[in-house]
Design an enzyme around this catalytic site. Sequence first.
Site, PDB file in Angstrom:
ATOM      1  N   LEU A  56       0.860  -1.173   0.000  1.00 50.43           N
ATOM      2  CA  LEU A  56       0.000   0.000   0.000  1.00 50.43           C
ATOM      3  C   LEU A  56       0.901   1.229   0.000  1.00 50.43           C
ATOM      4  O   LEU A  56       1.906   1.271   0.716  1.00 50.43           O
ATOM      5  CB  LEU A  56      -0.896   0.019   1.241  1.00 50.43           C
ATOM      6  CG  LEU A  56      -2.132  -0.882   1.243  1.00 50.43           C
ATOM      7  CD1 LEU A  56      -2.786  -0.855   2.615  1.00 50.43           C
ATOM      8  CD2 LEU A  56      -3.119  -0.464   0.182  1.00 50.43           C
ATOM      9  N   ASP A  57       0.539   2.234  -0.783  1.00 47.31           N
ATOM     10  CA  ASP A  57       1.301   3.478  -0.804  1.00 47.31           C
ATOM     11  C   ASP A  57       1.268   4.131   0.579  1.00 47.31           C
ATOM     12  O   ASP A  57       0.319   3.919   1.348  1.00 47.31           O
ATOM     13  CB  ASP A  57       0.709   4.448  -1.825  1.00 47.31           C
ATOM     14  CG  ASP A  57       0.800   3.925  -3.248  1.00 47.31           C
ATOM     15  OD1 ASP A  57       1.762   3.209  -3.539  1.00 47.31           O
ATOM     16  OD2 ASP A  57      -0.105   4.252  -4.057  1.00 47.31           O
ATOM     17  N   PRO A  58       2.266   4.965   0.908  1.00 46.11           N
ATOM     18  CA  PRO A  58       2.228   5.676   2.193  1.00 46.11           C
ATOM     19  C   PRO A  58       0.945   6.480   2.391  1.00 46.11           C
ATOM     20  O   PRO A  58       0.446   6.590   3.513  1.00 46.11           O
ATOM     21  CB  PRO A  58       3.455   6.602   2.106  1.00 46.11           C
ATOM     22  CG  PRO A  58       4.409   5.845   1.230  1.00 46.11           C
ATOM     23  CD  PRO A  58       3.542   5.169   0.204  1.00 46.11           C
ATOM     24  N   ALA A  60      -1.993   5.621   1.520  1.00 43.35           N
ATOM     25  CA  ALA A  60      -3.139   4.731   1.702  1.00 43.35           C
ATOM     26  C   ALA A  60      -3.219   4.182   3.120  1.00 43.35           C
ATOM     27  O   ALA A  60      -2.223   4.063   3.835  1.00 43.35           O
ATOM     28  CB  ALA A  60      -3.059   3.569   0.715  1.00 43.35           C
ATOM     29  N   ARG A 202      -4.306   4.345  -8.490  1.00 42.98           N
ATOM     30  CA  ARG A 202      -3.831   5.653  -8.962  1.00 42.98           C
ATOM     31  C   ARG A 202      -3.959   5.768 -10.482  1.00 42.98           C
ATOM     32  O   ARG A 202      -4.334   6.818 -11.015  1.00 42.98           O
ATOM     33  CB  ARG A 202      -2.374   5.864  -8.554  1.00 42.98           C
ATOM     34  CG  ARG A 202      -2.178   6.196  -7.094  1.00 42.98           C
ATOM     35  CD  ARG A 202      -0.711   6.435  -6.802  1.00 42.98           C
ATOM     36  NE  ARG A 202       0.070   5.220  -6.776  1.00 42.98           N
ATOM     37  CZ  ARG A 202       1.365   5.130  -7.097  1.00 42.98           C
ATOM     38  NH1 ARG A 202       2.012   6.216  -7.488  1.00 42.98           N
ATOM     39  NH2 ARG A 202       2.007   3.992  -7.018  1.00 42.98           N
TER      40      ARG A 202
END
EC number: 5.4.99.25
Length: 337
Positions: A56-58, A60, A202
Amino acid sequence: MTTPADPAPPRRPRTVFRGLDGILLLDKPQGLSSNQALQRVRHLFRAEKGGHTGSLDPLATGLLPVCFGEATKIAGGLLGARKAYETVARLGITTDTDDAEGQPLRERPVPALSIDQIDAALRQLTGRIRQRPPIYSALKRGGEPLYAKARRGESIEIDERDIEVHAFDLLNAADLLDGQLENGASPTLRLHIECGSGTYVRSLVRDLGELLGCGGHVAELRRLWVDPFREPRMWTLPALEDLREQAGERVLEACLLPVEAGMTSWPSVRVNEVQAQRLGLGQGLRGPYRPTGQVVILDEHGRGLGLGEVDGEGGLRPTRLFRWAAATGKPAAAATG
């Protein structure tokens, strides 16, 4: 006269790791990378071995299954599982990362949009489609993540690839429709997504913005579930830290799911005690077993022994057994498959 130097801050005690098996359903906080979150909980549980299933992206938040010990052997299967997200797309601005953490690249006016127009654009991005991943991503080229190359300003070309989007639905478009935005803020859409492995939310939002003629980026992102954890009981880092401090390590361990919980949606076969011993020695069984392909091997009591492969003739061979299954192996010359 010299003044005494301030005392050095006390060193944190060194973590003494231990063998620990199980799955933690972590509610990843915003601002941490998936690996940073993994290391936090690995130290908290003192788990010798750990891995997460799907970054997961930071930016998220939400479900990040963390596998400890023998559960890491099934992490690859969870990586390819179906997932669900809720995201907020901000229209009118594109960024270099396709989310709110990036630098703005272009700003455009948002046209008057109807729900029918938005739904039509969402349908174009549903099903089996081609997608170009973000330049700032953990995908590797030449052994190095693309985001590292992008940060150095290198020119990067990324090929499109096939993905599966099972659902891409509009949940809310209130501020777009009522026009009550203040201070020049751009409108947002709240969206629900269900997708397969390799899908970048994204990129979906970026492509939706282009279809709507104004561009867009992810402002918020939360992962709701990952198969087979459709209704997950997630644990936040503060809750886990409080449990450790107030109730102790034994209670903390009760937050873990057994390894078998991560395999409930996979095809399985059952074996008896003698057959389990043969598998533990690395020997195959004649069967016939079904279905063909990768299966979960269970003992007579439903405990997971590991992963196996069923061939076209129904024979079963072990491919990745758990530690306790391999330990049961002993000479069984008289045993039959």
